[in-house]
Design an enzyme around this catalytic site. Sequence first.
Site, short mmCIF file in Angstrom:
data_model
loop_
_atom_site.label_atom_id
_atom_site.label_comp_id
_atom_site.label_asym_id
_atom_site.label_seq_id
_atom_site.Cartn_x
_atom_site.Cartn_y
_atom_site.Cartn_z
N GLU A 194 9.52 -7.06 -4.26
CA GLU A 194 9.55 -8.32 -3.49
C GLU A 194 10.35 -8.16 -2.20
OE1 GLU A 194 7.50 -10.30 -4.31
OE2 GLU A 194 7.44 -10.79 -6.44
N GLU A 204 0.85 -1.18 0.00
CA GLU A 204 0.00 0.00 0.00
C GLU A 204 0.89 1.24 0.00
OE1 GLU A 204 -2.85 -0.27 3.17
OE2 GLU A 204 -3.67 -2.18 2.44
#
Length: 380
Positions: free
Chosen positions: A364, A129
């Site tokens: 990642e 987010e």
Amino acid sequence: MPVTRVMPTEEGDDLIELVRDIAEKELTPRAAAAERDASFPRDVFLTLGRAGLLSLPYPEEFGGGGQSAESYLQVFEEIAAAWASVGVGASVHALSCFPLATYGTQQQKQQWLPDMLSGELLGAYCLSEPHAGSDPAAMRTRAVRSDGGYVINGAKAWTSHGGHADFYTVMARTSDDGGRGISCFLVPADTDGLSPASPENKMGLTGLTTATMNFDDVYVPEERRIGAEGQGLSIALAALDAGRLGIAAVATGLAQAALDVAVEYAKVREAFGKRIIDHQGLGFVLADMAAAVESGRATYLAAARIRDRGKPSTRESSIAKLVATDNAMKVATDAVQVLGGAGYTRDFPAERYMREAKVMQIFEGTNQIQRLVISRHLAR
């Protein structure tokens, strides 16, 4: 030049030949123009999917390839060497299928996984987010129980395939109990209230659309919750172990492409009466680049073999992601240097590889987060 590979099975050898053929015919000829035009190659993912190259890690009973990590990661590397955006996309699709394939009930897997693995559908993964990237436990996107399901509100940033995917694997908060208050949902792209923002204007990987996904009263039936309520963060972290290996392989493929361009140029460019590769100063740079590529490959394959044997591999996955992506950034930067002024122009792909390598150190889990994961394992 083609990488010399030792695949664990003859089937693995056949896979490498297949992906190299597709790369030569479908990927390499289109990559530069698509990256220049920021054109998302949806048809390429259909080609890869129909060839079975997007479902390799998953069980054959649901339409997957049933391949080991040692095999499928090398396929990802070959794809990325031809076109990094597509290599990342293949890894993202595999990541988006992981929660259902690993934590879904038998009924859920039978109902949805075959379509997800068929090659016709493309997945996306919604975890980060705007204010909660490296700290997913701080997410605010919320799923509230309603009418036999959940209503999701919030926004998910940095969604690869955002606006192009057919399904979204979404982590959302179902309680205020910190990391234990997050759950996982499988959301179809055509669900009312789910919409993409304008794509991000990125430095590199411009052929891979990245967008914030907005959830405005998105209703999801309870049957589309994957795992138990509150299990989402542990599912996400397990998925990231697999995803980090995917990015390590992709980064290694990108580094190999940068090395190949540098070597090819150094063999034909002359200075002071001989090829520049024959000057020791530059030859040593190329030797270090080759060593970095090989060490990245060896590191992710070592982690893959541990994973294939069912052993915990979180630390090894973080090491692989850290080593392979840092090496890719160094190799791509050195490739620009080897080409000199030509490397700074868009007449050669070296500058694109350099721009694409940078984000490998970020997504990642940033490489600072990888160091944190590794150090915490060492402290146990």
